[in-house]
Design a protein around this motif. Structure first.
Motif, PDB file in Angstrom:
ATOM      1  N   CYS A  29       4.634  -1.866  -3.478  1.00  0.00           N
ATOM      2  CA  CYS A  29       3.978  -1.773  -4.778  1.00  0.00           C
ATOM      3  C   CYS A  29       2.540  -2.270  -4.646  1.00  0.00           C
ATOM      4  O   CYS A  29       2.304  -3.449  -4.353  1.00  0.00           O
ATOM      5  CB  CYS A  29       4.720  -2.612  -5.812  1.00  0.00           C
ATOM      6  SG  CYS A  29       6.280  -1.882  -6.340  1.00  0.00           S
ATOM      7  N   ARG A  67       1.676   2.885  -0.093  1.00  0.00           N
ATOM      8  CA  ARG A  67       1.244   1.808  -1.001  1.00  0.00           C
ATOM      9  C   ARG A  67       0.586   2.469  -2.199  1.00  0.00           C
ATOM     10  O   ARG A  67      -0.467   3.088  -2.090  1.00  0.00           O
ATOM     11  CB  ARG A  67       0.264   0.862  -0.296  1.00  0.00           C
ATOM     12  CG  ARG A  67      -0.165  -0.331  -1.145  1.00  0.00           C
ATOM     13  CD  ARG A  67      -1.118  -1.254  -0.398  1.00  0.00           C
ATOM     14  NE  ARG A  67      -2.311  -0.555   0.036  1.00  0.00           N
ATOM     15  CZ  ARG A  67      -2.703  -0.438   1.307  1.00  0.00           C
ATOM     16  NH1 ARG A  67      -1.989  -0.976   2.284  1.00  0.00           N
ATOM     17  NH2 ARG A  67      -3.792   0.233   1.625  1.00  0.00           N
ATOM     18  N   GLY A 232       7.007  -6.082  -1.877  1.00  0.00           N
ATOM     19  CA  GLY A 232       6.000  -6.499  -2.835  1.00  0.00           C
ATOM     20  C   GLY A 232       6.074  -8.000  -3.047  1.00  0.00           C
ATOM     21  O   GLY A 232       6.845  -8.707  -2.387  1.00  0.00           O
TER      22      GLY A 232
END
Length: 477
Positions: A29, A67, A232
């Motif tokens: 993330c 990403r 993340g």
């Protein structure tokens, strides 16, 4: 050795095996482009950059690294309105600033870096799957919102090991249209106060995606229905990652086989964030701190351990980098080799066993760095003994290990960034010349001249520390 990684879902370190032999799919993330990135933001990028580098160098995996960019969001709309800017212009400006910050810190470019706004079709398809399966519903209040029905999915809460009854209501939308206050928004209907350009047509009316939906759709697009690792920051575990997993699996997708989360970078015990007013913008901090030093600092602690930022944190990182650089500089001279040739050779050489074992143990970078400095010490002994063959071996070993960690001082990247290693070397020569003059003045008991040199350097932002081994200098931070 096999690679062992901690899985947040199972809460155990276990042997990693990719879904497809030899290939690894990783989804991270990325940042919401609401503002300039601070060093707390970039902790995760460095941690997962090391994972990616190790999978490639240590295990030969073909890694697809995704990403995302969250370029449409409540915060973006609010902050852009506060500044009188179009939301898309505000978002893009900070996306570029984030890209520049990642490049400055030597983070490898993602294989794919999709924007949320480029994947509305995939998001709507996922919403339709969930509605058809009975796990989502359009709000009955005519708002255009579509919610995930948490009560319809018995496994909801399994990632973070919570019971629905113990959860707080979701605060992502007006609760009046929800069947259960913990239901979360998949799609948000258009609002009169928001710009028309921030909405798209769907079977449920115009609107924009919910944050959680964005990542599920983009992960599926680039990595398939089931993929290896989702990662993340630890603050994303709930509700973001919990909701991603629930909606994806409720739609019949396998989704992530492994969950990895890095800990925070804190200051005074609190998460570094804009809301605390203690953020340190990357573009500002690298005016006085070498990017290599900042990269070292962010990656020197185990990814699951909190980093507490303090006044001396970057000084300690700088001292460590300078120990490595000092050995490399002397070793290059002693062996008569060129820096870039050493880098090429090191990429093909075997990595020290202790270093490899440390990274295979859930990316234990502290132990990996201990291996680096063990070889630096051995290299310095070889230099003192005039054993050029051993020096060459240790030179290759140190370069190979620091390359994996992304902190190889000989990498050309660091000579292309602000306050680079090359500039530092020039500064080091100039400062040491003044320190030699200071030593001469002190030896002659000309303390006035010695103090004047110290004051001159201090005025230029250079701190001097007198040690038994001689004077050391560092830039003020």
């Amino acid at each position: 050795m096999s690679l062992r990684l901690y899985d947040t879902a199972t809460r155990e370190v276990r042997e990693f095996e990719p879904l497809v032999p030899g290939k690894v799919g990783i989804y991270i993330c990325g940042l919401t482009t609401q503002g300039a990135p601070h060093i707390g933001h970039l902790r995760f990028t460095v941690a997962f950059d090391i994972l990616r580098r190790w999978m490639i160098r240590g295990h030969g995996y073909d890694v697809t690294f995704v990403r995302n960019v969250t370029d449409i969001d409540d915060k973006i709309l609010r902050r852009s309105a506060e500044h009188g800017r179009p939301w898309w212009a505000w978002s893009y400006a900070h996306e570029r600033e984030t890209t520049q910050a990642l490049d400055v810190l030597g983070v490898l470019p993602a294989t794919y870096e999709p924007r949320a706004t480029g994947h509305i079709t995939e998001m709507v398809e996922l919403v339709e799957l969930l509605v058809d399966a009975g796990h989502a519903y359009p709000a009955a209040d005519g708002s255009g919102d579509v919610y995930f029905d948490v009560q319809s999915w018995p496994a909801y809460g399994e990632l973070t090991r919570q019971r629905i009854a113990d959860m707080e209501p979701a605060t992502d939308a007006d609760p009046r249209g929800k069947r259960d206050p913990r239901d979360f928004a998949l799609w948000k209907g258009v609002k009169a106060e928001e710009p028309a350009s921030a909405s798209w047509p769907t079977p449920y009316g115009r609107g924009r995606p919910g944050w959680h939906l964005e990542c599920s759709a983009m992960a599926r697009k680039y990595l398939g229905d089931t993929f290896d690792i989702h990662g993340g920051g630890v603050d994303l575990r709930f509700p973001h990652h919990e909701n991603e997993q629930a909606q994806s699996r409720a739609a019949g997708l396998g989704f992530a086989r492994w969950w990895m989360h890095n800990a925070w970078l804190t200051i005074s015990g609190e998460k570094m964030s804009k809301s605390l007013g203690n953020s340190m913008i990357v573009s500002e901090i690298t005016r006085g701190v070498r990017p290599l030093v900042l990269r070292y600092y962010l990656g020197a602690v185990h990814y699951r351990s909190t980093i507490e930022y303090g006044d001396t944190s970057l000084d300690e990182a700088q001292a460590s980098v300078e120990r490595i650089e000092s050995f490399l500089t002397r070793a290059l001279t002693a062996t008569g080799t060129q820096a870039q040739q050493v880098c090429v050779d090191a990429r093909e050489s075997a990595l020290p066993a202790a270093f490899a074992a440390a990274l295979d143990d859930d990316l234990n970078v502290s132990e990996a760095l201990a291996a680096v400095f063990a070889h630096v010490r051995e290299g310095n002994r070889a230099l003192a003994e005039g054993d050029s063959s051993r020096v060459a071996d240790e030179l290759r070993a140190v370069v190979a290990m620091t390359e994996v960690l992304g902190v190889n001082p000989l990498d050309e990247h660091w000579s292309q960034t602000p306050a680079s290693s090359r500039e530092h070397a020039v500064l080091d020569t100039m400062v040491n010349a003044r320190l030699a003059q200071r030593d001469t003045a002190r030896a002659a008991r000309d303390f006035a001249s010695a103090d004047a040199i110290r004051d001159e350097l201090a005025a230029a932002g250079i701190a001097i520390e007198d040690t038994p081994a001689g004077a050391r200098w560092a830039l003020h931070h």
